[in-house]
Design an enzyme around this catalytic site. Structure first.
Site, short mmCIF file in Angstrom:
data_model
loop_
_atom_site.label_atom_id
_atom_site.label_comp_id
_atom_site.label_asym_id
_atom_site.label_seq_id
_atom_site.Cartn_x
_atom_site.Cartn_y
_atom_site.Cartn_z
N ARG A 78 0.83 -1.22 0.00
CA ARG A 78 0.00 0.00 0.00
C ARG A 78 0.86 1.26 0.00
O ARG A 78 0.40 2.35 -0.33
CB ARG A 78 -0.96 -0.04 1.20
CG ARG A 78 -1.96 1.09 1.24
CD ARG A 78 -3.27 0.72 1.95
NE ARG A 78 -3.05 0.03 3.20
CZ ARG A 78 -2.60 0.57 4.34
NH1 ARG A 78 -2.32 1.86 4.36
NH2 ARG A 78 -2.43 -0.14 5.42
N TYR A 132 -17.87 13.56 -16.63
CA TYR A 132 -18.27 12.17 -16.40
C TYR A 132 -19.34 12.08 -15.29
O TYR A 132 -19.21 12.77 -14.26
CB TYR A 132 -17.04 11.34 -16.03
CG TYR A 132 -17.34 9.92 -15.68
CD1 TYR A 132 -17.83 9.04 -16.65
CD2 TYR A 132 -17.19 9.44 -14.39
CE1 TYR A 132 -18.13 7.72 -16.33
CE2 TYR A 132 -17.48 8.13 -14.06
CZ TYR A 132 -17.96 7.28 -15.03
OH TYR A 132 -18.26 5.99 -14.71
N ASP A 197 -9.54 16.02 -16.77
CA ASP A 197 -9.78 14.60 -17.02
C ASP A 197 -9.49 14.38 -18.50
O ASP A 197 -10.22 14.86 -19.37
CB ASP A 197 -11.22 14.25 -16.65
CG ASP A 197 -11.50 12.75 -16.77
OD1 ASP A 197 -10.90 12.11 -17.65
OD2 ASP A 197 -12.33 12.23 -16.00
N LYS A 222 -10.11 2.80 -19.57
CA LYS A 222 -10.54 3.11 -20.93
C LYS A 222 -9.39 2.87 -21.90
O LYS A 222 -8.84 1.78 -21.93
CB LYS A 222 -11.09 4.54 -20.95
CG LYS A 222 -12.05 4.85 -19.78
CD LYS A 222 -13.33 4.03 -19.80
CE LYS A 222 -14.14 4.13 -18.51
NZ LYS A 222 -14.48 5.48 -18.08
C1 LIG Z 1 -14.95 6.07 -16.93
C2 LIG Z 1 -14.57 7.47 -16.65
C3 LIG Z 1 -14.21 7.87 -15.36
C4 LIG Z 1 -14.26 6.92 -14.18
O1 LIG Z 1 -13.31 5.91 -14.29
P1 LIG Z 1 -13.45 4.44 -13.60
O2 LIG Z 1 -12.20 3.78 -13.98
O3 LIG Z 1 -14.69 3.82 -14.15
O4 LIG Z 1 -13.58 4.68 -12.13
C5 LIG Z 1 -13.80 9.17 -15.18
N1 LIG Z 1 -13.77 10.05 -16.19
C6 LIG Z 1 -14.12 9.71 -17.44
C7 LIG Z 1 -14.05 10.73 -18.53
C8 LIG Z 1 -14.54 8.42 -17.71
O5 LIG Z 1 -14.91 8.09 -18.96
#
Ligand SMILES: *Cc1c(COP(=O)(O)O)cnc(C)c1O
Length: 418
Positions: A78, A132, A197, A222
């Site tokens: 951790r 998101y 993001d 993603k």
């Molecule tokens: C999917 C997504 C998230 C969240 O990510 P997780 O891995 O599902 O927790 C945040 N921002 C964007 C733009 C996303 O597409």
């Protein structure tokens, strides 16, 4: 070979010395492998580490708990893990950042960024919608304490308060592909750090830190993972900003599993290839969708008028692999389309090698306040497609067939052009 020759070769092997993202994605985070005597990143699953001595362990613990990136002893998974750290180095290089901090998911990465801002005394977040759905919900519920002001990109300066600790935005935004000029928001934010993001653009197409952002955040679930088989998140930033993020990670335990980090590192060499291939197909599909009589308002930054700020190529190297569009026939038609696709998978998530279609209002953005959904064009007729690396003609055949079989029964199918 003289030693200075070896130094020269080694310095040329450093990622910074390589100009092209195709090369950098292949070699990212791999510069120490040769000295380890291996060709691919080793996977270290240790949960604990033998300590060099009690005092050495104590000193390492103090350093890591204080937010240090590395210490003589990793101590405990951790606090530090070499496999995770290697992938973090890879992402940092691709994002032109000092360092990166990995988390168990994109939401864990966003949560830690907000918590780190609060640790620094900033209780107020300015966030630019659309964003998101999970991020929107996290901020709107006030789960982490503090407060949020939703601002349009041009109104960020007016929303900043003395207690503002963070400005958060997404570009291109999920799910409408709205774009934001990062440098403009950074200028408005003054001394307040701006987090971007960057999940939709990926570091292949956009590096927020080059435009003054303090943090580039990814849901690694993603495109960074790219194969739909690993959940993770990461924040790329300066070393100073990374330290509180690491402290939050130690305290909340939202760490990336080493196996997940290893899979993410395994996917990285094809990142640029995948993003470029999917982007080419997305451009082709967006053009064809824009001509379809049953489709309105196709969103893809490649289409005429869809990059009003001229962000390509100033901020983004390309429009990316995500498309959104509205269908005639509202929710019922949208539901029939996602039920009718065969090659394309009806599923949330994005950035995979295969193409996915989903309905933001009913799924990813369901948790967003209804009036905010309406204001930002996240309607019942909106579908979002994450284009994969299949041949665009096959994707187009599947999409047009789904559009055709979903047409209202009062309209003869023959009149629906393909
Ligand atoms: C999917 C997504 C998230 C969240 O990510 P997780 O891995 O599902 O927790 C945040 N921002 C964007 C733009 C996303 O597409």
């Amino acid at each position: 070979m003289g030693s200075h020759r070896i130094m020269e070769i080694m310095s040329h092997a450093e990622p910074d010395a390589v100009d092209h993202v195709l090369t950098r994605t292949v070699h990212a985070g791999r510069d120490q492998l040769r000295s380890l005597g291996v060709h691919t990143p080793p996977l270290d699953r240790s949960t604990t580490y033998p300590l060099t001595s009690l005092d050495g362990g104590t000193a390492s613990l103090d350093q890591l708990a204080g937010g240090a990136r590395i210490a003589e002893n990793p101590v405990y998974q951790r606090l530090h893990n070499p496999t995770v750290a290697r992938w973090e180095d890879a992402v940092a290089g691709l994002e032109h950042a000092d360092t990166a901090v990995a988390f168990s998911s994109g939401m864990a990465a966003i949560t830690a960024t907000v918590m780190a801002a609060r640790l620094g005394g900033g209780d107020h977040v300015v966030a630019v919608r659309p964003i998101y759905g999970g991020t929107d919900h996290l901020l709107a519920t006030g789960l982490l304490g503090g407060s949020v002001t939703w601002a349009r990109p041009e109104d960020v300066a007016g929303a900043i308060r003395p207690d503002t600790g963070l400005v958060l935005l997404e570009t291109p935004a999920n799910p409408t592909l709205a774009t934001v000029d990062i440098a403009d928001v950074v200028a408005q934010a003054g001394t307040v750090p701006v987090a971007v993001d960057n999940t939709f653009a990926t570091p292949v197409l956009q590096n927020p830190l080059d435009h003054g952002a303090a943090y580039a955040i990814h849901s690694a679930t993603k495109a960074l993972g790219g194969h739909g088989d690993v959940t993770g998140g990461v924040v790329a930033c300066s070393e100073a900003l990374a330290q509180p993020l690491r402290q939050v990670r130690i305290l909340t335990g939202a760490l990336l599993d080493p196996q997940a980090a290893w899979l993410l590192h395994r996917g990285l060499p094809t990142l640029a290839l995948r993003v470029h291939a999917a982007q080419d197909s997305a451009c082709a599909l967006a053009q064809r969708l824009a001509l379809h009589p049953d489709v309105v308002d196709v969103r893809h930054p490649s289409l005429p008028g869809q990059d009003p700020l001229g962000l390509i190529p100033r901020q983004m190297a390309g429009p990316g692999q995500m498309i959104a569009f509205r269908v005639r026939g509202g929710h019922a038609r949208a539901a029939r389309i996602v039920a009718a696709v065969e090659l394309i998978t009806p599923a949330v998530s994005l950035g995979s090698v295969d193409t996915l279609i989903q309905h933001p209002a009913g799924l990813t953005h369901r948790v967003v306040a209804a009036d905010a959904r309406d204001e930002h064009g996240i309607g019942e007729d909106l579908l979002r497609v994450s284009v994969g690396i299949e041949h665009p003609d096959d994707l187009w055949r599947d999409l047009t067939r789904a559009l055709q079989v979903s047409a209202p029964v009062d309209r003869p199918l023959e009149t629906v052009s393909s």
